[in-house]
Motif scaffolding. Structure first.
Motif, PDB file in Angstrom:
ATOM      1  N   PRO A 206      15.775  54.171  15.655  1.00  0.00           N
ATOM      2  CA  PRO A 206      16.778  53.634  16.578  1.00  0.00           C
ATOM      3  C   PRO A 206      17.931  54.615  16.719  1.00  0.00           C
ATOM      4  CG  PRO A 206      17.026  52.654  14.409  1.00  0.00           C
ATOM      5  CD  PRO A 206      15.831  53.559  14.326  1.00  0.00           C
ATOM      6  N   PRO A 207      18.727  54.490  17.782  1.00  0.00           N
ATOM      7  CA  PRO A 207      19.900  55.350  17.893  1.00  0.00           C
ATOM      8  C   PRO A 207      20.835  55.079  16.711  1.00  0.00           C
ATOM      9  CG  PRO A 207      19.631  53.939  19.851  1.00  0.00           C
ATOM     10  CD  PRO A 207      18.602  53.518  18.870  1.00  0.00           C
ATOM     11  N   THR A 208      21.511  56.114  16.228  1.00  0.00           N
ATOM     12  CA  THR A 208      22.428  55.875  15.098  1.00  0.00           C
ATOM     13  C   THR A 208      23.633  55.067  15.579  1.00  0.00           C
ATOM     14  OG1 THR A 208      23.360  58.027  15.543  1.00  0.00           O
ATOM     15  CG2 THR A 208      21.849  57.888  13.672  1.00  0.00           C
ATOM     16  N   LEU A 209      24.175  54.292  14.687  1.00  0.00           N
ATOM     17  CA  LEU A 209      25.316  53.454  15.051  1.00  0.00           C
ATOM     18  C   LEU A 209      26.592  54.291  15.023  1.00  0.00           C
ATOM     19  CD1 LEU A 209      24.567  50.185  13.046  1.00  0.00           C
ATOM     20  CD2 LEU A 209      24.283  50.588  15.486  1.00  0.00           C
TER      21      LEU A 209
ATOM     22  N   TYR B  25      18.448  49.542  12.976  1.00  0.00           N
ATOM     23  CA  TYR B  25      17.218  48.904  13.463  1.00  0.00           C
ATOM     24  C   TYR B  25      17.518  47.523  14.038  1.00  0.00           C
ATOM     25  CZ  TYR B  25      14.092  52.412  11.520  1.00  0.00           C
ATOM     26  OH  TYR B  25      13.415  53.574  11.280  1.00  0.00           O
ATOM     27  N   TRP B  26      18.340  46.786  13.307  1.00  0.00           N
ATOM     28  CA  TRP B  26      18.647  45.414  13.741  1.00  0.00           C
ATOM     29  C   TRP B  26      19.397  45.409  15.059  1.00  0.00           C
ATOM     30  CZ3 TRP B  26      16.777  40.978  11.583  1.00  0.00           C
ATOM     31  CH2 TRP B  26      15.979  41.185  10.449  1.00  0.00           C
ATOM     32  N   ARG B  27      20.403  46.305  15.145  1.00  0.00           N
ATOM     33  CA  ARG B  27      21.191  46.359  16.368  1.00  0.00           C
ATOM     34  C   ARG B  27      20.288  46.752  17.540  1.00  0.00           C
ATOM     35  NH1 ARG B  27      26.364  48.159  18.187  1.00  0.00           N
ATOM     36  NH2 ARG B  27      27.289  47.544  16.232  1.00  0.00           N
ATOM     37  N   TYR B  28      19.397  47.710  17.286  1.00  0.00           N
ATOM     38  CA  TYR B  28      18.482  48.202  18.326  1.00  0.00           C
ATOM     39  C   TYR B  28      17.621  47.054  18.851  1.00  0.00           C
ATOM     40  CZ  TYR B  28      14.486  50.970  20.126  1.00  0.00           C
ATOM     41  OH  TYR B  28      13.482  51.497  20.893  1.00  0.00           O
ATOM     42  N   VAL B  29      17.006  46.301  17.931  1.00  0.00           N
ATOM     43  CA  VAL B  29      16.107  45.217  18.354  1.00  0.00           C
ATOM     44  C   VAL B  29      16.904  44.110  19.062  1.00  0.00           C
ATOM     45  CG1 VAL B  29      14.476  43.463  17.548  1.00  0.00           C
ATOM     46  CG2 VAL B  29      14.451  45.735  16.516  1.00  0.00           C
ATOM     47  N   GLU B  30      18.059  43.773  18.503  1.00  0.00           N
ATOM     48  CA  GLU B  30      18.851  42.697  19.117  1.00  0.00           C
ATOM     49  C   GLU B  30      19.363  43.109  20.497  1.00  0.00           C
ATOM     50  OE1 GLU B  30      20.152  40.877  14.793  1.00  0.00           O
ATOM     51  OE2 GLU B  30      21.699  41.776  16.060  1.00  0.00           O
TER      52      GLU B  30
ATOM     53  N   THR C 289      14.047  36.345   0.126  1.00  0.00           N
ATOM     54  CA  THR C 289      15.169  36.637   1.034  1.00  0.00           C
ATOM     55  C   THR C 289      15.579  38.083   0.795  1.00  0.00           C
ATOM     56  OG1 THR C 289      17.015  36.170  -0.467  1.00  0.00           O
ATOM     57  CG2 THR C 289      16.032  34.290   0.681  1.00  0.00           C
ATOM     58  N   SER C 290      16.290  38.680   1.732  1.00  0.00           N
ATOM     59  CA  SER C 290      16.758  40.039   1.451  1.00  0.00           C
ATOM     60  C   SER C 290      18.088  40.313   2.119  1.00  0.00           C
ATOM     61  CB  SER C 290      15.719  41.074   1.862  1.00  0.00           C
ATOM     62  OG  SER C 290      15.166  40.720   3.082  1.00  0.00           O
ATOM     63  N   ASP C 291      18.794  41.275   1.534  1.00  0.00           N
ATOM     64  CA  ASP C 291      20.034  41.745   2.134  1.00  0.00           C
ATOM     65  C   ASP C 291      19.651  42.764   3.206  1.00  0.00           C
ATOM     66  OD1 ASP C 291      21.667  40.367   0.178  1.00  0.00           O
ATOM     67  OD2 ASP C 291      20.955  41.862  -1.260  1.00  0.00           O
ATOM     68  N   ILE C 292      20.411  42.795   4.259  1.00  0.00           N
ATOM     69  CA  ILE C 292      20.178  43.827   5.278  1.00  0.00           C
ATOM     70  C   ILE C 292      21.290  44.857   5.087  1.00  0.00           C
ATOM     71  CG2 ILE C 292      19.868  44.318   7.722  1.00  0.00           C
ATOM     72  CD1 ILE C 292      19.131  41.339   8.074  1.00  0.00           C
ATOM     73  N   LEU C 293      20.929  45.970   4.482  1.00  0.00           N
ATOM     74  CA  LEU C 293      21.928  46.949   4.051  1.00  0.00           C
ATOM     75  C   LEU C 293      22.446  47.769   5.229  1.00  0.00           C
ATOM     76  CD1 LEU C 293      20.105  48.018   0.774  1.00  0.00           C
ATOM     77  CD2 LEU C 293      22.125  46.547   1.005  1.00  0.00           C
ATOM     78  N   PRO C 294      23.626  48.397   5.054  1.00  0.00           N
ATOM     79  CA  PRO C 294      24.197  49.184   6.162  1.00  0.00           C
ATOM     80  C   PRO C 294      23.206  50.180   6.763  1.00  0.00           C
ATOM     81  CG  PRO C 294      25.792  49.012   4.400  1.00  0.00           C
ATOM     82  CD  PRO C 294      24.534  48.358   3.888  1.00  0.00           C
ATOM     83  N   GLU C 295      22.406  50.834   5.901  1.00  0.00           N
ATOM     84  CA  GLU C 295      21.509  51.859   6.466  1.00  0.00           C
ATOM     85  C   GLU C 295      20.374  51.251   7.294  1.00  0.00           C
ATOM     86  OE1 GLU C 295      21.775  51.735   2.910  1.00  0.00           O
ATOM     87  OE2 GLU C 295      19.744  51.927   2.063  1.00  0.00           O
ATOM     88  N   GLU C 296      20.159  49.943   7.179  1.00  0.00           N
ATOM     89  CA  GLU C 296      19.099  49.306   7.986  1.00  0.00           C
ATOM     90  C   GLU C 296      19.651  48.713   9.288  1.00  0.00           C
ATOM     91  OE1 GLU C 296      16.617  46.671   5.205  1.00  0.00           O
ATOM     92  OE2 GLU C 296      18.328  47.272   4.022  1.00  0.00           O
ATOM     93  N   GLN C 297      20.986  48.671   9.378  1.00  0.00           N
ATOM     94  CA  GLN C 297      21.601  47.945  10.495  1.00  0.00           C
ATOM     95  C   GLN C 297      21.248  48.528  11.862  1.00  0.00           C
ATOM     96  OE1 GLN C 297      23.177  45.096  10.570  1.00  0.00           O
ATOM     97  NE2 GLN C 297      23.262  44.786   8.357  1.00  0.00           N
TER      98      GLN C 297
END
Ligand code: HAM
Length: 420
Positions: A321-324, A18-23, A8-16
């Motif tokens: 991805p675009p920066t948040l 990518y997640w927001r982009y894909v979602e 399992t892994s934590d999804i750290l702020p600096e990876e977010q």
């Protein structure tokens, strides 16, 4: 020190980002194709998964997180998304709506697998299911939607594998032929496949052990055993894919790891790597599943993609991805009276939609400004005791280093003009 459980892994702020982009791309895609979001519980009745995924599959025999709750009920953490969607379709009478019903999900998935690159015990899937129509045009649309998903993310190096595994009518003949073929080579099979041969011979085509891979290459092909209806369905799917200018490779070894599939099965592979651990996504038709779960015969087709694998490929292909959006204004202050003013100003600015971080504690002004810089804030508002008296604060542009005196009452207007 505790650590996140293995696999399992934590999804750290600096990876977010990518997640927001894909979602965000996934959600926009679903609007484009007319799919609506469905969220189902993280755990379901154990039997739902055994029934749908299949008793002899790796997922059911080795990978499910199953437990009894305090009431003694046997529950399983969701090891895939299709069965819960079908359960919800039946439970809420969605068969009364115009068909096909088109649903999508972004869900956490749990499988007790041996963790390795691209294979985790907790991962995330984006999946979509079109339930209630057997038209091969729908298979092609789902495959096209899959292509569109990866393309809008900016991924270019991926390819489609396609197969048809027939239906309850023609599959038995095929399975018989497979059994006969593999029985002749039983001593060359890996120990797992030797036991699978009796109970679930289709799985042998899927085995990644070298000896089994070689045997699978020469094994009978399901498309040579299709009944006329399955044949015509498969022909049409391929015709539509040609119309859609969607290249695909037929792969007779593609059977998928879940037992509910009928007819069309497909998978998306990144072109940069070979091997089974890397499929970006997979799906297919499952015309018998709803009936298996107690409904009327209801054909359906769907797909799911692993989000971790997508993000790995985005990174590999250099797609950023675009920066948040983040806080642009930092409020620094010296002492307790100024802190009250800082809290007040921060609250007012936030009410006006300006993202603000207010310093807390009693660090030096220098330390506070260092923090503002490391948080990438654009502006710092500095409140000292003098500023408190005059109600005029210092506004520093942290990028240019310029600063000016600004009346507190004027801050909101000024910062609203320049939210960057
Ligand atoms: P699946 O192929 O088992 O299909 O999973 C879908 C995708 O999830 C895989 O292609 C892969 O990208 C990702 N995935 C699977 N297992 C893992 C793992 N352990 N770690 C990381 N990523 C993983 C299904 O689950 C079907 N429900 C798909 C479907 C929807 N068929 C019809 N509708």
């Amino acid at each position: 020190m505790y650590k996140a459980p293995r696999g399992t892994s934590d999804i750290l702020p600096e990876e977010q980002a990518y997640w927001r982009y894909v979602e965000d791309k996934a959600i926009a895609l679903c609007t484009l194709y007319g799919y609506q979001r469905l969220e189902t519980p993280v755990f379901e009745d154990f039997h739902l998964f055994v029934r749908s995924i299949g008793e002899e599959t790796d997922i059911v025999t080795k990978e499910m997180y199953t437990f009894k709750d305090k009431g003694g009920k046997k529950l399983t953490l969701r090891p895939e998304g299709t069965a819960p969607v079908c359960r919800a379709y039946l439970e809420h009478g969605l068969y009364n709506l115009p068909q096909p019903v088109k649903l999508y999900y972004l869900a956490t998935i749990f499988r007790y697998e041996r963790p390795q690159a691209g294979r985790y015990r907790q991962h995330h899937q984006f999946g979509f299911e079109a339930i209630g129509d057997g038209d091969p045009a729908l298979d092609a649309e789902v495959i096209d939607m899959t292509r569109q998903f990866y393309s809008t993310l900016g991924l270019t190096q991926f390819s489609f594998k396609l197969n048809s595994i027939g239906c309850w009518l023609c599959r038995p003949e095929y399975v018989k032929a497979l059994k006969e073929y593999y029985s002749r080579h039983i001593s060359s099979l890996c120990p797992d496949c030797q036991t699978r041969l009796e109970r679930n011979p289709l799985r042998l085509l899927d085995c990644k052990k070298l000896a089994c891979l070689n045997l699978a290459e020469l094994a009978p092909k399901s498309i040579e055993y299709l009944c006329p209806k399955c044949q015509s369905h498969f022909d049409k799917v391929q015709e539509y894919l040609v119309v859609l200018e969607l290249p695909f490779q037929l792969d007779h070894k593609l059977v998928r790891g879940l037992d509910y599939y009928t007819r069309t099965v497909f998978e998306v592979q990144p072109q940069t790597e070979a091997g089974a651990q890397t499929a970006l996504g997979g799906g297919g038709r499952y015309d018998d599943l709803i009936e298996e779960l107690g409904g009327k015969p209801t054909p359906a087709v769907g797909f799911a993609a692993g989000l971790e694998r997508i993000i790995t490929n985005l990174v590999k292909q250099g797609i950023s991805p675009p920066t948040l959006p983040r806080a642009t204004v930092f409020i620094a202050h010296v002492g307790s009276e100024t802190e009250k003013e800082a809290i007040k100003i921060a609250s007012k600015l936030r009410q006006a939609g300006i993202p603000v971080i207010a310093a807390v504690g009693d660090r030096s002004l220098k330390a506070q400004l260092r923090q503002a810089n490391s948080l990438d804030c654009h502006y710092a508002i500095i409140i000292g005791t003098e500023e408190l008296k005059t109600q005029v604060v210092t506004l520093r542009d942290l990028l240019s280093g310029e600063q000016k005196a600004v009346a507190i009452t004027h801050l909101q207007v000024l910062l609203s003009q320049d939210k960057g």
